[in-house]
Write an enzyme that holds these catalytic residues in place. Structure first.
Site, PDB file in Angstrom:
ATOM      1  N   TYR A   1     -18.426 101.088  47.969  1.00 51.82           N
ATOM      2  CA  TYR A   1     -18.801 102.237  47.204  1.00 51.82           C
ATOM      3  C   TYR A   1     -18.751 101.769  45.712  1.00 51.82           C
ATOM      4  CZ  TYR A   1     -13.922 103.448  46.099  1.00 51.82           C
ATOM      5  OH  TYR A   1     -12.548 103.420  45.446  1.00 51.82           O
ATOM      6  N   CYS A   2     -19.547 102.780  45.027  1.00 50.33           N
ATOM      7  CA  CYS A   2     -19.674 102.829  43.557  1.00 50.33           C
ATOM      8  C   CYS A   2     -19.906 104.086  42.842  1.00 50.33           C
ATOM      9  CB  CYS A   2     -20.722 101.640  43.018  1.00 50.33           C
ATOM     10  SG  CYS A   2     -22.246 102.018  43.673  1.00 50.33           S
ATOM     11  N   THR A   3     -20.445 104.163  41.710  1.00 47.13           N
ATOM     12  CA  THR A   3     -20.687 105.479  41.090  1.00 47.13           C
ATOM     13  C   THR A   3     -21.730 106.258  41.506  1.00 47.13           C
ATOM     14  OG1 THR A   3     -19.747 104.584  38.964  1.00 47.13           O
ATOM     15  CG2 THR A   3     -20.843 106.672  38.687  1.00 47.13           C
TER      16      THR A   3
END
Length: 347
Positions: free
Chosen positions: A198-200
């Site tokens: 996951y990331c922004t």
């Protein structure tokens, strides 16, 4: 000939932004797709968006587009129509900010780059088309309860510091290009587990999921639309948030609150705080976490040295700044090159 670049000073643009009375909507989006002529694509997009008073930062490359922008709310539908008129972007998911005052950007900048996210990948066999499976908020919440699942945070250390998924693995680096090989090394022996990246907003974890599959991991997922879309989905679906704290964002806001948990500490006094700021000394501009009390004590600076500097005459400050390359000046107590503890000894 149409003007393809801004010609107004940053100070004047900021002034105009804060005088605006119409609300703005902050949006992020990206898409991996082949662009034959990025410069031509860039110029056409600029002419289309500048007339709609779109502000923000957009990167265009042969591999696609990556954007963080704001648009007057009354122009949103027209903006969406202009974007969707580009065939590969038709019906593209738009991540709309959840904690937004509309003052995120004050100018439109569209730049052509080698890649839309710097990854350091030189392997000719790597293919973005073979990427992990999307998971939505409900699926992410279900997976996080599974002991056979590992959540991997593909953001920088300062983003992880203020907010992350419960028990997520941090890949402790300043850059995505360093994180990709580090993630492979740190997850050795877990090739058969569920790996959720996951990331922004989704752009980094999508590429990371493809890289992990390329490196032999079998069950790889990535959070659709990243934390921004996750926050939207849990709010709409009244789901519990397994992401704790704040989501760091790369605009003037420097963060969107997801939960009320404050999991970080002020880098100066150590009290609970998750407010990022940049040192007011333009010769430093260090990105760090500072509480209100320390902001008052140090006049928004990271040290007494910088506090003293900002009270010098402007000409003297300019002299002191000459030849300084701030680079990526970010507080990281694990690195000697940056102050390990601002104005205090290391804890």
């Amino acid at each position: 000939m149409a003007v393809l670049h801004n010609r107004v000073s940053q100070e004047e643009l900021k002034r105009r932004l804060y005088e605006e009375t119409e609300p703005r909507t902050t949006i992020s989006f990206y898409q991996y797709f082949p662009i034959v002529n990025p410069q031509e694509f860039r110029d056409s997009l600029y002419k289309s968006l500048v007339t709609l008073k779109v502000f923000g930062r957009i990167y265009v490359a042969h591999e696609g587009i990556n954007a963080q922008i704001s648009v007057p709310s009354s122009n949103f539908e027209e903006f969406k129509a202009a974007l969707y008129a580009i065939e590969p972007l038709n019906n593209l998911r738009l991540n709309i900010a959840v904690d937004d005052d509309g003052k995120s950007f004050w100018v439109l900048k569209i730049k052509v780059r080698e890649k839309i996210v710097a990854d350091g990948i030189t392997d000719a066999g790597f293919n973005m088309e073979n990427k992990g499976k999307y998971v939505n908020a409900q699926q992410a919440n279900d997976l996080i309860n599974d002991p056979e699942t590992v959540f991997v945070d593909m953001r920088n250390h300062y983003e992880y510091e203020v907010g992350h998924f419960e028990n997520a693995i941090e890949i402790p680096s300043d850059t995505f290009r360093d994180q990709l090989p580090m993630a492979v090394d740190m997850l050795q022996g877990k090739e058969d587990k569920n790996i959720v990246m996951y990331c922004t907003g989704g752009i980094r974890c999508e590429k990371a999921s493809a890289w992990m599959l390329h490196k032999g991991f079998k069950n790889v997922f990535h959070l659709e639309g990243g934390i921004i879309n996750y926050a939207k989905q849990i709010k709409e679906g009244e789901l519990p948030s397994r992401f704790i704290g704040k989501n760091f964002v790369f605009d003037d806001r420097l963060g969107e609150r997801i939960t009320e948990d404050v999991i970080a500490k002020c880098h100066q006094c150590g009290k609970p705080c998750d407010e990022h700021t940049n040192c007011k000394n333009n010769g430093c501009h260090l990105l760090f976490i500072q509480c209100k009390e320390c902001a008052e004590q140090y006049d928004g600076c990271c040290s007494t040295e910088c506090k003293d500097t900002i009270h010098l005459p402007q000409e003297r400050q300019k002299e002191l700044r000459k030849g300084i390359d701030k680079g990526q000046n970010i507080f990281n107590k694990s690195r000697v090159r940056l102050r390990p503890r601002l104005n205090e000894k290391e804890e």
